[in-house]
Design an enzyme around this catalytic site. Structure first.
Site, PDB file in Angstrom:
ATOM      1  N   ASP A 199     -16.356 -15.497 -19.476  1.00 41.68           N
ATOM      2  CA  ASP A 199     -16.675 -14.076 -19.349  1.00 41.68           C
ATOM      3  C   ASP A 199     -16.945 -13.448 -20.709  1.00 41.68           C
ATOM      4  O   ASP A 199     -16.475 -13.925 -21.731  1.00 41.68           O
ATOM      5  CB  ASP A 199     -15.488 -13.333 -18.718  1.00 41.68           C
ATOM      6  CG  ASP A 199     -15.396 -13.561 -17.219  1.00 41.68           C
ATOM      7  OD1 ASP A 199     -16.105 -14.440 -16.701  1.00 41.68           O
ATOM      8  OD2 ASP A 199     -14.602 -12.856 -16.563  1.00 41.68           O
ATOM      9  N   HIS A 251     -13.045 -17.241 -21.949  1.00 42.74           N
ATOM     10  CA  HIS A 251     -13.947 -16.256 -22.565  1.00 42.74           C
ATOM     11  C   HIS A 251     -14.668 -16.914 -23.741  1.00 42.74           C
ATOM     12  O   HIS A 251     -14.005 -17.549 -24.573  1.00 42.74           O
ATOM     13  CB  HIS A 251     -13.151 -15.043 -23.055  1.00 42.74           C
ATOM     14  CG  HIS A 251     -12.530 -14.263 -21.931  1.00 42.74           C
ATOM     15  ND1 HIS A 251     -11.362 -14.653 -21.317  1.00 42.74           N
ATOM     16  CD2 HIS A 251     -12.932 -13.132 -21.297  1.00 42.74           C
ATOM     17  CE1 HIS A 251     -11.069 -13.789 -20.368  1.00 42.74           C
ATOM     18  NE2 HIS A 251     -11.998 -12.840 -20.322  1.00 42.74           N
TER      19      HIS A 251
HETATM   20 ZN   LIG Z   1     -14.649  -9.420 -18.732  1.00 46.91          ZN
END
Ligand SMILES: [Zn+2]
Length: 253
Positions: free
Chosen positions: A75, A220
């Site tokens: 993400d 991430h």
């Molecule tokens: Zn996010």
């Protein structure tokens, strides 16, 4: 509004029973307060934990998967760390899914293109990823989703089919906005907490414990720490003979 109806039905049932018992003086009125607190507690928990599917039906794994296949998702990119992620994925013959923020795509369109060209799946993660996400109106949420989509489409020429809510936060307004879109909604069942935990080894151990066929891992592509954890994870998955696939492949879409 997925499991919301179920929770609300239980709530109504609870208050009907309590009202009756209070009316015939069998129990104290404090039971109303207890029920109210429980109700609010469940909805709040549901808003913050996408796995509970309270407001939207998100895909959090492929429970029926028996083969050693797992989906790694990233993400909040693209960022300058994304090329390092891509290099590792290539090295370990892995495909992944990237939920991209429109503003980041505008900064690094070439990195998005490279990600796509290398065979990874691209999903929408809103235009700005505002921390106010949980407080936006349904129209504002719609705008976030549409702008994010447009930004990705402008670079890649394709419309993303997957959406992941920022912070995994959902509520009736977000559910309402999403119900008017074509999106498949992605959650996760293996959270790395790579933006919260400091020590790489702890993040990796946490992930290692949770490796299962059909799992969806949340990472991430935003730090060196996550890149280092990714390499350890890819080595571990390769040793365990896992195939690292996109969400479409994991769900056989
Ligand atoms: Zn996010």
């Amino acid at each position: 509004m997925w499991r919301l109806k179920l929770i609300n039905s239980f709530g109504v049932l609870y208050f009907t029973v309590v009202s009756t018992l209070v009316f015939v003086n069998k129990i104290s009125v404090w039971w109303f307060l207890l029920g109210g607190l429980l109700w609010i507690g469940m909805l709040t928990w549901g808003a913050f934990d996408i796995r509970l599917n309270v407001f939207v039906k998100a895909i959090t794994s492929n429970k029926g998967e028996t083969r050693k296949r797992i989906a790694i998702t990233f993400d909040d990119g693209p960022t300058l760390f994304t090329p390092m992620v891509l290099e590792l994925l290539h090295k370990y013959n892995a495909k992944a899914t990237f939920f991209c923020i429109g503003n980041q795509v505008s900064k690094y369109p070439l990195i998005l293109k490279q990600t796509f060209v290398e065979g990874h799946l691209i999903g929408n993660h809103t235009q700005t990823h505002t921390t106010r996400m949980g407080f936006l109106s349904a129209d504002e949420v719609t705008q976030e989703i549409e702008l994010g989509e447009q930004t990705i489409e402008n670079v890649l020429g394709i419309r993303p089919m997957w959406y992941r809510p920022p912070f995994g936060v959902t509520n009736p307004k977000i559910a309402n906005a999403l119900s008017k879109t074509h999106y498949k909604i992605a959650g996760w069942n293996i959270r790395s907490l790579d933006t919260v935990i400091d020590r790489e080894q702890r993040i990796f151990e946490r992930l290692k414990r949770k490796i299962r066929p059909g799992g969806i891992i949340l990472l991430h592509d935003t730090s060196n720490k996550s890149v280092n954890v990714l390499e350890q994870l890819l080595i571990e998955l390769t040793n365990q003979h896992y195939e690292m696939v996109t969400l479409d492949e994991l769900l056989n879409h």
